[in-house]
Enzyme design. Sequence first.
Site, short mmCIF file in Angstrom:
data_model
loop_
_atom_site.label_atom_id
_atom_site.label_comp_id
_atom_site.label_asym_id
_atom_site.label_seq_id
_atom_site.Cartn_x
_atom_site.Cartn_y
_atom_site.Cartn_z
N GLU A 187 69.64 61.18 71.51
CA GLU A 187 70.05 59.77 71.39
C GLU A 187 69.42 59.14 70.15
OE1 GLU A 187 70.63 59.21 76.23
OE2 GLU A 187 68.75 58.61 75.31
N LEU A 222 61.49 64.32 75.22
CA LEU A 222 61.80 65.63 74.62
C LEU A 222 61.97 66.71 75.68
CD1 LEU A 222 58.87 65.15 72.12
CD2 LEU A 222 61.26 65.16 71.42
N GLN A 225 59.43 69.49 76.39
CA GLN A 225 58.36 69.29 75.39
C GLN A 225 57.62 67.96 75.57
OE1 GLN A 225 61.09 70.29 71.96
NE2 GLN A 225 59.17 71.12 71.19
N SER A 247 65.33 70.67 89.26
CA SER A 247 66.48 69.93 88.73
C SER A 247 65.97 68.80 87.83
CB SER A 247 67.30 69.35 89.88
OG SER A 247 68.06 68.25 89.41
N ASP A 253 64.95 58.58 84.14
CA ASP A 253 64.74 57.33 84.89
C ASP A 253 63.33 57.29 85.50
OD1 ASP A 253 67.36 56.59 84.36
OD2 ASP A 253 68.13 57.45 86.23
N ALA A 283 59.47 64.65 88.60
CA ALA A 283 60.86 64.55 89.11
C ALA A 283 61.59 65.88 89.02
CB ALA A 283 61.63 63.48 88.35
N1 LIG Z 1 62.10 71.18 81.98
C1 LIG Z 1 61.15 70.24 82.08
N2 LIG Z 1 59.87 70.57 82.36
C2 LIG Z 1 58.90 69.64 82.46
N3 LIG Z 1 59.12 68.32 82.27
C3 LIG Z 1 60.38 67.93 81.99
C4 LIG Z 1 61.46 68.86 81.87
N4 LIG Z 1 62.61 68.17 81.58
C5 LIG Z 1 62.24 66.86 81.55
N5 LIG Z 1 60.92 66.71 81.78
C6 LIG Z 1 60.13 65.46 81.84
O1 LIG Z 1 60.99 64.34 81.98
C7 LIG Z 1 60.90 63.49 80.83
C8 LIG Z 1 62.26 62.94 80.49
O2 LIG Z 1 63.16 64.03 80.29
P1 LIG Z 1 64.34 64.07 79.20
O3 LIG Z 1 63.78 64.05 77.84
O4 LIG Z 1 65.17 65.24 79.59
O5 LIG Z 1 65.04 62.68 79.47
P2 LIG Z 1 66.59 62.30 79.44
O6 LIG Z 1 67.30 63.18 78.46
O7 LIG Z 1 66.66 60.84 79.26
O8 LIG Z 1 67.01 62.68 80.91
P3 LIG Z 1 68.20 62.13 81.84
O9 LIG Z 1 69.18 63.25 81.88
O10 LIG Z 1 67.52 61.92 83.15
O11 LIG Z 1 68.72 60.87 81.21
C9 LIG Z 1 60.27 64.35 79.74
O12 LIG Z 1 59.59 63.56 78.81
C10 LIG Z 1 59.34 65.26 80.55
O13 LIG Z 1 58.14 64.60 80.87
MG LIG Z 2 68.26 59.52 79.69
#
Ligand SMILES: Nc1ncnc2c1ncn2[C@@H]1O[C@H](COP(=O)(O)OP(=O)(O)OP(=O)(O)O)[C@@H](O)[C@H]1O
Ligand SMILES: [Mg+2]
Length: 307
Positions: A187, A222, A225, A247, A253, A283
Site C-alpha cells: 500500500e 511488513l 518481517q 491464518s 486490524d 492474531a
Molecule cells: N506470517 C506472519 N508471522 C508473524 N507475524 C505476522 C505474519 N503476518 C503478519 N504478521 C504480523 O501482523 C502485522 C500486520 O500484518 P500485515 O503486514 O500482513 O498487515 P496487512 O497487510 O495490513 O494485513 P491485512 O490482510 O490484515 O490487512 C505484522 O506487522 C506482523 O506483526
Molecule cells: Mg491491511
Amino acid sequence: MKSLNIVTLTVNPAIDKSTHLKGLVPEQKIRCEAPRYDAGGGGINVSKAISRLGGTSLALFTAGGFTGKLLEELISKEGIESKTIEVEAWTRENFIAVDDNTNSQYRFGFPGGKISSEESQKILDLVSNLDTQFLVLSGSLNEGLSDDFYPEIAKITKAKLIVDTSGEALKKVLKTGVYLIKPNVGELARLIGRERLELNEIDDAAKQIIADGGAEIVVVSLGPQGAALVTKDSYEHVPAPNVAKKSTVGAGDSMVGGMVWALSQNKSLKEVIRWGVACGSAATMNEGTQLFKQADAKRLFEWLEKK
Ligand SMILES: Nc1ncnc2c1ncn2[C@@H]1O[C@H](COP(=O)(O)OP(=O)(O)OP(=O)(O)O)[C@@H](O)[C@H]1O
Ligand SMILES: [Mg+2]
C-alpha cells in the site's frame, strides 16, 4: 456527548461466514461444516482487538436489513460498546472456506451496499458531534461514498485520526493530514506510485509523506518481517517474532488495535510499535477470522521488549 478515548468507524462492515470443507471440486455439491459467524470489517475488528487487551472503545458502524440485525447481535456478544447507523442496504456477507485436504484458505469478499447521500450525511453529523481522543477509520468505502469521505471526516473532527485504508481513499485523506496511517508495504509503494519497495527504501518513502503533511506517524507493516514506525526524525524496524502461523486474517486490524490501545494508555512510541507487532503476530496464531488471545499478545510484547 460524553468524552471518549477511542471511537472506531466502520462504514462497510460485514458478516464473516467461515467454514471447512474437504476438497474444492467444481460441478459437485460441496459439503461444508456448520458455519461460524463473526462480525467483520476494519473498525469492528480494531474494537474487538482493543477489548481483548482490556480496553474500551465505541464502535460506530452502518447496518441494514436482516444481515445488519445479525451484525448487531454478533457485536453485542463481543461486549463492545457500539452505535448502529441504520442504512437501507443490507449488510454484506463475506465467505471464508478452508479446504482441509490442502489446508488452503479461500476468502470471498462481496461489495457493500450503496450508501445514499442522506445516509452519508448522517454519518458525518454523528462524527462531528463526537468528543474522542482517537478516531480510527478503517476499511474500504461502500459504493455511494466518494474518495472524499475520509478527508471530509478529517476536516470536521478534532480527534487524532488513525487511518487504515488503501488506494484513492488513503491518498486523498493524506491531503488533509492525519495523525497515524498503517499501510502495508504494498500500500505504501502504491501511494508513492511505485510497484514495490525494498526494506531500505521504506524510511525515505514514509518520511516524504510526513514532510508533505500527510501524517505525523507512518507505521508500515511488513507481514512476517514485522513493522517499521517512522516519524519526522525517527525510524524503528521491529521484526515479528517467530510464531506458529495458522491464518493471517485480521493481522493488520489487530496491529492497529494494539497500537491505538497503547496510544490511549500514553505508552511511548517504542511500546506502541511493539504492541502493534505483538497483537498482529498473535492474531496469526489463530484460525480463520479469530483475532488474538490476550495472553499471546502479552507474551509476545514482553519478548519484543527484552530484545
Ligand atoms: N506470517 C506472519 N508471522 C508473524 N507475524 C505476522 C505474519 N503476518 C503478519 N504478521 C504480523 O501482523 C502485522 C500486520 O500484518 P500485515 O503486514 O500482513 O498487515 P496487512 O497487510 O495490513 O494485513 P491485512 O490482510 O490484515 O490487512 C505484522 O506487522 C506482523 O506483526
Ligand atoms: Mg491491511
